[in-house]
Design a protein around this motif. Structure first.
Motif, PDB file in Angstrom:
ATOM      1  N   SER A  86       0.820  -1.218   0.000  1.00 23.20           N
ATOM      2  CA  SER A  86       0.000   0.000   0.000  1.00 23.20           C
ATOM      3  C   SER A  86       0.853   1.266   0.000  1.00 23.20           C
ATOM      4  O   SER A  86       0.462   2.283  -0.586  1.00 23.20           O
ATOM      5  N   ASP A  87       2.037   1.223   0.642  1.00 25.48           N
ATOM      6  CA  ASP A  87       2.907   2.403   0.655  1.00 25.48           C
ATOM      7  C   ASP A  87       3.378   2.764  -0.752  1.00 25.48           C
ATOM      8  O   ASP A  87       3.575   3.943  -1.068  1.00 25.48           O
ATOM      9  N   VAL A  88       3.581   1.746  -1.573  1.00 20.97           N
ATOM     10  CA  VAL A  88       3.994   1.980  -2.958  1.00 20.97           C
ATOM     11  C   VAL A  88       2.794   2.392  -3.802  1.00 20.97           C
ATOM     12  O   VAL A  88       2.810   3.407  -4.502  1.00 20.97           O
ATOM     13  N   LEU A  89       1.717   1.630  -3.722  1.00 22.00           N
ATOM     14  CA  LEU A  89       0.550   1.859  -4.576  1.00 22.00           C
ATOM     15  C   LEU A  89      -0.173   3.164  -4.264  1.00 22.00           C
ATOM     16  O   LEU A  89      -0.842   3.721  -5.127  1.00 22.00           O
ATOM     17  N   SER A  90      -0.028   3.666  -3.055  1.00 24.03           N
ATOM     18  CA  SER A  90      -0.690   4.928  -2.708  1.00 24.03           C
ATOM     19  C   SER A  90      -0.130   6.103  -3.511  1.00 24.03           C
ATOM     20  O   SER A  90      -0.749   7.164  -3.587  1.00 24.03           O
ATOM     21  N   ASN A  91       1.034   5.903  -4.139  1.00 23.75           N
ATOM     22  CA  ASN A  91       1.633   6.951  -4.974  1.00 23.75           C
ATOM     23  C   ASN A  91       1.176   6.868  -6.429  1.00 23.75           C
ATOM     24  O   ASN A  91       1.574   7.696  -7.244  1.00 23.75           O
ATOM     25  N   VAL A  92       0.360   5.855  -6.757  1.00 22.07           N
ATOM     26  CA  VAL A  92      -0.191   5.743  -8.106  1.00 22.07           C
ATOM     27  C   VAL A  92      -1.515   6.504  -8.140  1.00 22.07           C
ATOM     28  O   VAL A  92      -2.420   6.190  -7.373  1.00 22.07           O
ATOM     29  N   PRO A  93      -1.653   7.521  -8.980  1.00 25.77           N
ATOM     30  CA  PRO A  93      -2.887   8.318  -9.013  1.00 25.77           C
ATOM     31  C   PRO A  93      -4.117   7.453  -9.261  1.00 25.77           C
ATOM     32  O   PRO A  93      -4.088   6.528 -10.075  1.00 25.77           O
ATOM     33  N   LEU A  94      -5.197   7.755  -8.565  1.00 25.04           N
ATOM     34  CA  LEU A  94      -6.433   7.011  -8.709  1.00 25.04           C
ATOM     35  C   LEU A  94      -6.922   7.019 -10.158  1.00 25.04           C
ATOM     36  O   LEU A  94      -7.403   6.008 -10.678  1.00 25.04           O
ATOM     37  N   GLU A  95      -6.770   8.166 -10.827  1.00 23.00           N
ATOM     38  CA  GLU A  95      -7.278   8.304 -12.189  1.00 23.00           C
ATOM     39  C   GLU A  95      -6.459   7.524 -13.218  1.00 23.00           C
ATOM     40  O   GLU A  95      -6.837   7.452 -14.394  1.00 23.00           O
ATOM     41  N   HIS A 107       5.225  -9.200  -8.100  1.00 21.04           N
ATOM     42  CA  HIS A 107       6.330  -9.044  -7.148  1.00 21.04           C
ATOM     43  C   HIS A 107       6.526  -7.546  -6.947  1.00 21.04           C
ATOM     44  O   HIS A 107       6.748  -6.805  -7.907  1.00 21.04           O
ATOM     45  N   VAL A 108       6.410  -7.092  -5.704  1.00 19.24           N
ATOM     46  CA  VAL A 108       6.504  -5.667  -5.397  1.00 19.24           C
ATOM     47  C   VAL A 108       7.790  -5.386  -4.622  1.00 19.24           C
ATOM     48  O   VAL A 108       8.112  -6.079  -3.661  1.00 19.24           O
ATOM     49  N   VAL A 109       8.526  -4.372  -5.077  1.00 18.72           N
ATOM     50  CA  VAL A 109       9.768  -3.969  -4.419  1.00 18.72           C
ATOM     51  C   VAL A 109       9.631  -2.515  -3.985  1.00 18.72           C
ATOM     52  O   VAL A 109       9.234  -1.657  -4.786  1.00 18.72           O
ATOM     53  N   THR A 110       9.938  -2.244  -2.730  1.00 14.49           N
ATOM     54  CA  THR A 110       9.876  -0.889  -2.198  1.00 14.49           C
ATOM     55  C   THR A 110      11.243  -0.239  -2.275  1.00 14.49           C
ATOM     56  O   THR A 110      12.254  -0.871  -1.980  1.00 14.49           O
ATOM     57  N   GLY A 111      11.276   1.034  -2.680  1.00  9.23           N
ATOM     58  CA  GLY A 111      12.533   1.754  -2.784  1.00  9.23           C
ATOM     59  C   GLY A 111      13.151   2.008  -1.427  1.00  9.23           C
ATOM     60  O   GLY A 111      12.472   2.012  -0.397  1.00  9.23           O
ATOM     61  N   SER A 222      10.568  11.158  -7.367  1.00 11.51           N
ATOM     62  CA  SER A 222      11.514  10.228  -6.752  1.00 11.51           C
ATOM     63  C   SER A 222      10.958   8.809  -6.757  1.00 11.51           C
ATOM     64  O   SER A 222       9.767   8.599  -6.507  1.00 11.51           O
ATOM     65  N   PHE A 223      11.814   7.851  -7.029  1.00 11.99           N
ATOM     66  CA  PHE A 223      11.405   6.454  -7.091  1.00 11.99           C
ATOM     67  C   PHE A 223      10.995   5.948  -5.712  1.00 11.99           C
ATOM     68  O   PHE A 223      11.716   6.118  -4.734  1.00 11.99           O
ATOM     69  N   VAL A 224       9.828   5.287  -5.631  1.00  7.59           N
ATOM     70  CA  VAL A 224       9.375   4.729  -4.356  1.00  7.59           C
ATOM     71  C   VAL A 224       9.168   3.223  -4.407  1.00  7.59           C
ATOM     72  O   VAL A 224       9.068   2.566  -3.376  1.00  7.59           O
ATOM     73  N   GLY A 225       9.106   2.646  -5.610  1.00  6.46           N
ATOM     74  CA  GLY A 225       8.940   1.201  -5.695  1.00  6.46           C
ATOM     75  C   GLY A 225       8.560   0.756  -7.089  1.00  6.46           C
ATOM     76  O   GLY A 225       8.365   1.584  -7.990  1.00  6.46           O
ATOM     77  N   GLN A 226       8.461  -0.561  -7.259  1.00  7.31           N
ATOM     78  CA  GLN A 226       8.054  -1.092  -8.555  1.00  7.31           C
ATOM     79  C   GLN A 226       7.200  -2.335  -8.363  1.00  7.31           C
ATOM     80  O   GLN A 226       7.313  -3.039  -7.358  1.00  7.31           O
ATOM     81  N   VAL A 227       6.336  -2.566  -9.336  1.00  9.43           N
ATOM     82  CA  VAL A 227       5.514  -3.769  -9.371  1.00  9.43           C
ATOM     83  C   VAL A 227       5.915  -4.520 -10.639  1.00  9.43           C
ATOM     84  O   VAL A 227       5.853  -3.976 -11.737  1.00  9.43           O
ATOM     85  N   GLU A 228       6.332  -5.768 -10.480  1.00  9.87           N
ATOM     86  CA  GLU A 228       6.828  -6.566 -11.603  1.00  9.87           C
ATOM     87  C   GLU A 228       5.927  -7.783 -11.799  1.00  9.87           C
ATOM     88  O   GLU A 228       5.544  -8.440 -10.837  1.00  9.87           O
ATOM     89  N   ASN A 229       5.592  -8.073 -13.055  1.00  5.79           N
ATOM     90  CA  ASN A 229       4.710  -9.209 -13.313  1.00  5.79           C
ATOM     91  C   ASN A 229       4.938  -9.749 -14.727  1.00  5.79           C
ATOM     92  O   ASN A 229       5.083  -8.974 -15.671  1.00  5.79           O
TER      93      ASN A 229
END
Length: 257
Positions: A86-95, A107-111, A222-229
């Motif tokens: 959630s800490d990473v995804l909260s930075n993705v705009p809802l729209e 696979h989620v990686v946090t910065g 600034s980079f905060v994380g990535q989601v890889e799939n």
């Protein structure tokens, strides 16, 4: 539907066991460590919904039961991924409308604030090995990324199709003005400009396999994380989003006037 969903969630362990093969109630009791009365109620509920059936040897999960179990399992795993990241995804705009399908099995990686680029090591590795790269660029967070992309695209070892925001395009033309002619001359290097982009995302094709990376940045870039799939559904969603925005953009050459 709500009742069925509740039953599958509550009786998930029994359904999983009966997917392995038919079993009498006594074996269900022993294996799932449930009471006899609990197993009786569970089998009755699942049978009434057509999720298990009586066969020689006891009871087994039906095809609708297995499919229902798959849906509940996938949903549970996806919700867990969302909660843990959630800490990473909260930075993705809802729209931006990121699909939950992209998060199934992701696979989620946090910065790391102390090492801001450490979270994208996998993406860098794939950038170095990819035959083709497609994606969105909204920030020049790490000069290594732009350098590797440029070197491999202009030497003909990789096909690149990238959409960037107008702001990013203007930055690139100014920051890397000595490379612009090489950009434009490279046959396999296509850069298109969009007024806006929903997020930063790249698709890497390596030896016939495609991996999608959603790179998440905060409001400062600034980079905060990535989601890889690399699951087919996730890749298909990412490819559709890329194609939609890339085709809507204009060639970067049009900014040169």
């Amino acid at each position: 539907m709500t009742d069925a969903l509740t039953v599958v969630r509550r009786r998930r362990r029994i359904l999983e066991y009966l997917c392995e093969g038919a079993a009498p109630k006594r074996d269900i009791v022993a294996t799932t460590e449930s009471s006899r009365s609990t197993v009786n109620r569970a089998v009755s509920e699942l049978s009434s919904l057509g999720l298990v059936e009586r066969v020689d040897g006891g009871f087994r999960t039906t095809t609708p039961g297995r499919l229902s179990l798959d849906v509940v399992t996938e949903t549970s795993e996806t919700i867990r991924t969302i909660r843990e990241s959630s800490d990473v995804l909260s930075n993705v705009p809802l729209e931006s409308h990121v699909s939950h399908r992209f998060l199934v099995g992701a696979h989620v990686v946090t910065g790391d604030s102390a090492a801001p680029y450490s979270g994208v090591d996998d993406a860098f590795d794939r950038l170095r090995r990819a035959d083709r790269v497609r994606g969105f660029g909204i920030a020049d967070n790490d000069p290594r990324w732009t350098r590797i992309l440029h070197e491999r695209a202009t030497d003909g070892s990789m096909t690149v199709s990238v959409a960037v925001t107008r702001r990013m395009a203007e930055y690139v033309l100014d920051r890397y003005d000595d490379k612009v002619e090489e950009y434009l001359a490279a046959d396999d290097y296509r850069i298109r400009v969009c007024e806006s982009l929903p997020f930063e995302m790249f698709l890497f094709d390596i030896e016939g396999r495609t991996v999608a990376h959603l790179l998440v940045v905060d409001e400062t870039g600034s980079f905060v994380g990535q989601v890889e799939n690399d699951r087919p559904d996730a890749v298909a969603w990412a490819e559709a989003r890329f194609a939609e925005r890339f085709e809507a953009g204009v060639p970067i050459s049009e900014l040169l006037g």
